[in-house]
Design a protein around this motif. Structure first.
Motif, short mmCIF file in Angstrom:
data_model
loop_
_atom_site.label_atom_id
_atom_site.label_comp_id
_atom_site.label_asym_id
_atom_site.label_seq_id
_atom_site.Cartn_x
_atom_site.Cartn_y
_atom_site.Cartn_z
N VAL A 190 0.91 -1.45 -0.01
CA VAL A 190 -0.22 0.00 -0.26
C VAL A 190 1.18 1.18 -0.43
CG1 VAL A 190 -1.54 1.23 1.16
CG2 VAL A 190 -2.37 -1.33 1.08
N GLU A 191 1.98 1.44 0.97
CA GLU A 191 2.72 2.39 0.85
C GLU A 191 3.11 2.46 -0.47
OE1 GLU A 191 2.62 4.72 2.56
OE2 GLU A 191 3.43 3.85 4.61
N ASN A 192 3.48 1.55 -1.25
CA ASN A 192 3.97 2.07 -2.65
C ASN A 192 2.70 2.12 -3.87
OD1 ASN A 192 6.98 1.32 -3.02
ND2 ASN A 192 6.66 -0.13 -0.97
N GLY A 193 1.83 1.88 -3.16
CA GLY A 193 0.69 2.27 -4.52
C GLY A 193 0.40 1.21 -5.32
N ILE A 194 0.56 0.25 -4.54
CA ILE A 194 0.35 -1.30 -5.15
C ILE A 194 -1.33 -1.75 -5.04
CG2 ILE A 194 0.58 -3.82 -5.53
CD1 ILE A 194 2.65 -1.59 -6.58
N PHE A 195 -2.22 -2.42 -6.06
CA PHE A 195 -3.38 -2.13 -5.60
C PHE A 195 -3.80 -3.97 -4.84
CE2 PHE A 195 -7.26 -4.79 -7.00
CZ PHE A 195 -7.84 -4.25 -6.85
N ILE A 196 -4.32 -3.60 -3.52
CA ILE A 196 -4.60 -4.84 -3.48
C ILE A 196 -5.60 -5.88 -3.54
CG2 ILE A 196 -4.75 -5.81 -0.76
CD1 ILE A 196 -2.50 -4.22 0.28
N GLU A 197 -5.95 -6.58 -4.16
CA GLU A 197 -7.33 -7.29 -4.83
C GLU A 197 -8.00 -8.40 -3.40
OE1 GLU A 197 -7.31 -11.05 -7.13
OE2 GLU A 197 -8.55 -9.32 -8.45
N ALA A 198 -7.33 -8.92 -2.59
CA ALA A 198 -7.40 -9.28 -1.20
C ALA A 198 -7.30 -9.45 -0.76
CB ALA A 198 -8.08 -10.86 -2.39
N GLY A 199 -6.82 -10.11 0.87
CA GLY A 199 -5.94 -10.44 1.79
C GLY A 199 -5.37 -9.36 2.73
N PRO A 200 -4.29 -9.30 3.37
CA PRO A 200 -4.29 -10.80 3.36
C PRO A 200 -5.32 -11.34 5.05
CG PRO A 200 -2.79 -8.88 4.55
CD PRO A 200 -4.13 -8.30 3.91
N SER A 201 -5.72 -12.44 4.07
CA SER A 201 -6.51 -13.26 5.23
C SER A 201 -6.76 -15.21 4.42
CB SER A 201 -7.85 -13.10 4.72
OG SER A 201 -8.76 -13.38 5.16
N LYS A 202 -7.28 -15.84 5.14
CA LYS A 202 -6.46 -17.52 4.98
C LYS A 202 -7.66 -18.01 4.20
CE LYS A 202 -6.35 -21.35 8.37
NZ LYS A 202 -5.63 -21.27 9.99
N HIS A 203 -7.71 -18.39 3.28
CA HIS A 203 -8.10 -19.34 2.40
C HIS A 203 -9.19 -20.76 3.60
CE1 HIS A 203 -8.32 -17.65 -1.22
NE2 HIS A 203 -6.50 -18.32 -1.59
N ASN A 204 -9.96 -21.41 2.69
CA ASN A 204 -10.21 -21.98 3.74
C ASN A 204 -9.59 -23.74 3.03
OD1 ASN A 204 -12.24 -22.25 1.03
ND2 ASN A 204 -14.32 -22.13 2.12
N ASN A 205 -9.87 -23.86 1.46
CA ASN A 205 -9.48 -24.70 1.07
C ASN A 205 -7.30 -24.10 1.37
OD1 ASN A 205 -9.88 -22.72 -0.75
ND2 ASN A 205 -8.49 -24.20 -2.46
N SER A 206 -6.69 -25.49 1.32
CA SER A 206 -5.58 -25.01 1.25
C SER A 206 -4.57 -24.51 2.67
CB SER A 206 -4.56 -24.66 -0.02
OG SER A 206 -4.58 -23.17 0.05
N GLN A 207 -5.38 -23.74 3.39
CA GLN A 207 -5.22 -22.85 4.47
C GLN A 207 -3.94 -22.14 3.97
OE1 GLN A 207 -4.27 -25.80 8.07
NE2 GLN A 207 -5.70 -26.97 7.31
N GLY A 208 -4.18 -21.55 3.33
CA GLY A 208 -3.33 -20.82 2.51
C GLY A 208 -3.32 -19.21 3.20
N PHE A 209 -2.69 -18.56 3.45
CA PHE A 209 -2.46 -17.53 4.07
C PHE A 209 -1.95 -16.83 2.27
CE2 PHE A 209 -1.63 -13.61 6.87
CZ PHE A 209 -2.93 -13.41 7.02
N TYR A 210 -2.95 -15.84 2.02
CA TYR A 210 -2.66 -14.82 1.08
C TYR A 210 -2.81 -13.74 1.33
CZ TYR A 210 -7.96 -14.66 0.91
OH TYR A 210 -9.03 -14.10 1.70
N LEU A 211 -2.33 -13.16 0.03
CA LEU A 211 -2.25 -11.69 -0.09
C LEU A 211 -2.35 -11.60 -1.42
CD1 LEU A 211 -1.92 -7.98 0.45
CD2 LEU A 211 0.34 -9.04 0.61
#
Lengths: 335, 335, 335, 335
Positions: D241-262
């Motif tokens: 965010v400090e670099n002006g990059i668009f974050i589409e989703a996350g940080p959060s946790k998927h149910n499938n894979s249990q991955g912690f995503y951004l």
């Protein structure tokens, strides 16, 4: 020193570790209430436990015994054929002990001893854990609910055993079980093999052999349980101290393996690691990393050296305890 | 021993710490490139720096000097009236040095020495930092962009100074500056005051006085910089070691203050702490927590004891040990 | 808009929050078993709880009631004189209700209502918590053992209440209780005050007033409990979901306050935040940060917008639940 | 649906991903300065990069192109024999393209297309990265110094590609490359295969096939880079965010894979994931976890639903951007 030919990956993973304890009730309290494992079965003088992320029915067996130490170390084979192949290979070494029907939750198992005398077995058939309603997770891919009790370790990770002759045991695991060498501590210009870390999969190591400085055999250095983040290891340290458990070393970071460690003694006297971090090895042609006297130091990447007890103490303890660790936290005496 | 009457909270916070360094260029590299602070001003032999979360124009002043140590310690008063009140109170002790126009970014400042001789000043007027475009944060309530360079410390937190007579200095800060006592290390049945932690606000301590075991005066034990999470402290340890900085102790957790610490020596020789955790004190009638020999140990809550250097080494170094810490990991002997 | 003259800091901290719940048993389970608070006292239809880091005998009072909402909000004064000063100041506004002997663990308390009708009281005398042996910490400066049960929140942090007229309530808190303004959401060119965050100490806010979009009065938006690290908030999210608790928003990061939030509804229907991060305000002349429509967005710094329920839902709920949040996790219906 | 017979594990790991970008300079800035990767080579219109924990010379190839998307996806074989076996198997399907001398740092490579048209290759010979002095780590088992620049991703992890016919591609990877099925999203009573996650090693997945809702072929959903802790993912969000990059989703946790995503979009328009968590699969007889409409939801375990763009947007973009994500952070327009 790389024995890998086109060997199938016949050993899938460490399946179960049996710990012997002269304090069975207090050891059970440690693993269940302090570390947050689940008790799933009782049989004879043994209690069977598991971490919430372990898929198998049981991954830790606690057995009442006069002295602490490691009982049977069980490995799961990758297939029925892999099991037969490994049994045959081990049988040819003369170290085989033959087949059993298998312990709780497991099918036919082939027993043997490594050259140092540690009891091991390989099996393929495994009963997958099915959680009772109260322990069913809201995550379909998690075998058991995350309870949030104590340190709440996720799964078993690896173990380190002591051996008189590290090279002999390391070679046995490479040649006959298909382990690959990851890192080694080699002193005296490579002539003294003090420790070797081995795995059959990308996790850094499933077993380590470390020189038994007391010259005994069949002993345990530590058994290791995984948590997902370094912060969980720090949290575990608070929980251990609040429960009067002696912390021998950490939380800190090893140089070899990059593991983030926390070593405590369960009430029976066995050294238990709560562990995270480290790294995965994906290279099929990984070149083992070698550490000499200067590079290795005491094995830490940061700050304080590991205490002498980390080198001297294993289970069962074979001394009149001159190397017994001293704690000023009100604690247990493992002797 | 509680001097709090209905004293206003006249000292708002630690405003600026001046560090003296015989290695000004390498010290600047340490704070800027390794810890991620921002250089904002150069004047005379000094460079002024700040953390991204500090609201003031500058919070750290690095000054070239023959020997390491602490220069002027600046405190911001809570109001113009508070400044006058504290100046008057200190003047009455005979330790006042009088008024100056103020250092970079600050207005009229009243200088004095604490009983041990540390140079201090109080000011009220302060120039708030206004980030240039390239350093403007996307967060309106953050004074400066979070860059993600090195350990990227957020703000200055506190400092610990050495003193011949801890009680005399502690009392001075309580009576004349309104500090409140948080914790104490009292040995010999309470007769030997080895350390006292003090604050004027809910943060656990803004300054600590620690017994100078060398019997010198005016010396620094450490200066401390805050990061938001313990994980950031662990990360900082990796960054320090990768940059060849000597880590004296930690990351680990103190028993007193519950601070999560990481002590290294900046290239000039001063001990710097990267710090998180601890706790806030909200109770207006907080009862100072006292630690005797047995309870205190070496001051750690977990694992390894703090090394002897933690007790013996301060800046400037007063031994024949050209004070310069030697880095590059396999370690230094400060004596 | 800054009412600070040389006012003493008369309010030390938020002392206790009473939550009303139509599901007292399940609410108790939520705070005790899921969040890890400790039950310390039962009296009438109320249960008194505390976080392990709270120094007071109790910081949360759960009271059985027909509808959810907030009962009495208790503030601790900084001294007996401060208590008298505040009582006198409030009395002059006509909003005072008079003195009581004080609730569990507290002495004489002066009750009043804020302009929106929320019941509040101020007290000075407080019984400090003395842990029974089983709950005594190995840390001398920690009031209670860290148990490691569920989310294990450390202490209460702040609350946010809804009000018809934010400005009137904010002004009341500034003028008569000495709160300082930290941040504001001001829409329509500054004419519409949607939210104001206030504190008397360096913690970012102790109370927030937020516009009640339903035009009701005396309602609660959320009550907030602190954990030490963002990782603890993530862990708490797992624990909440595993326990079938509806998560309304987070874990994520607010733009205003920089708080790292996780909002869930306790079984009684009140919105509870598990909270870490944010920042401390040390500047005595802090300039309130103002957010307009564009800058504020829905109040998040990262990713997903806050759901509509975050604006529309408060307790007691005043609708036929058209704004009731929907969950696809099998959960409770608070209506 | 399990094609595993006693197949050797012939594919060792994902070796390199080529990303196409219409903004090559800004894409390079994103991966190098914001994510902290290292530039190691330039050739033609391509720049080669790597994460500090990757053992290979390069793991990411950025290639200037008119439109965003994925170029060649390279897999490392477990041995020379494995490479031959896989080439032969693929050749028999008619999808083979033949041999090349290999890209930067790699030896002979067999190229092919998956049924959906994604370009892939397999190789065995690989030049291991040897860090120049300035980038040599103090850890002997770490290929490159940990610099602490930006998000400082450790290594590449996996990728997800879009496909018209998920089942056909998934089957191809299982039968001819030895991938094992981990999880699946199956809607309409199991008739509609929306996504399948596959791996040849214990890491949860190395590739995922996801239904291309636009009916196009050969497109990319996202490419994923690993950091060691969830806290690192949170930190990365601040940096983005400090670099002006668009974050589409996350940080959060998927149910499938249990991955912690951004998920963010690099300036060229490709979706990039910063990723941690998830879990390792050790069971040789893992039963794929199946998710239906109700269980899957939008794929999150906590809080906010994934936005529509997560389903609709891939690279190259094939629409007139009706599904273009909207950001209220001042950002780039990928179209």
């Amino acid at each position: 020193m790389t024995y890998r030919t086109e060997l199938n990956q016949d050993i899938a993973h460490l399946g179960n570790v049996e710990l012997l304890t002269p304090q069975p009730e207090r050891s059970l309290w440690y693993f269940k209430d302090v570390l947050g494992m689940e008790e799933v079965h009782v049989q004879g003088g043994s209690v069977y436990l598991r971490g919430y992320g372990d898929y198998a029915a049981s991954t830790l067996k606690l057995t009442a015994a006069p002295r602490a130490g490691v009982g049977c170390i069980s490995w799961r084979a990758a297939s029925p054929e892999a099991l037969q192949r490994r049994a045959k290979a081990i049988d040819s070494t003369g170290l085989g002990l033959g087949w059993s029907d298998g312990d709780f939750g497991r099918g036919a198992s082939y027993r043997f001893r490594d050259p140092d005398g540690h009891l091991m077995e390989i099996y393929y058939e495994e009963t997958k854990y099915r959680a009772p309603d109260a322990l069913r997770s809201t995550l379909k891919n998690l075998p058991q609910k995350y309870i949030g009790r104590g340190a709440n370790v996720r799964r078993i990770d690896h173990l380190a055993v002591l051996a008189r002759d590290v090279a002999a045991n390391r070679t046995f695991m490479q040649k006959h079980l298909g382990f690959r060498l990851r890192e080694q501590v080699l002193f005296e210009n490579g002539q003294l093999e003090l420790g070797s870390w081995l795995s059959t999969v990308p996790t850094h190591h499933q077993i380590a052999y470390v020189k038994d400085v007391k010259g005994a055999s069949g002993r345990l250095h530590h058994f290791s349980l995984w948590v997902d983040n370094r912060e969980d290891v720090l949290r575990a340290a608070d929980i251990l101290v609040e429960n009067g458990i002696f912390i021998e070393a950490g939380p800190s970071k090893h140089n070899n393996s990059q593991g983030f460690y926390l070593y405590s003694y369960e009430p029976g006297g066995n050294r238990i690691e709560i562990y995270s971090g480290s790294f995965l090895v994906f290279a099929p042609d990984w070149e083992p990393v070698l550490w000499n006297e200067e590079e290795r130091g005491t094995g830490v990447y940061w700050g304080a050296e590991l205490p002498e007890s980390f080198i001297n103490y294993g289970t069962p303890d074979v001394t009149n305890a001159p190397s017994a660790p001293k704690s000023n936290i009100p604690v247990f005496d493992p002797y």
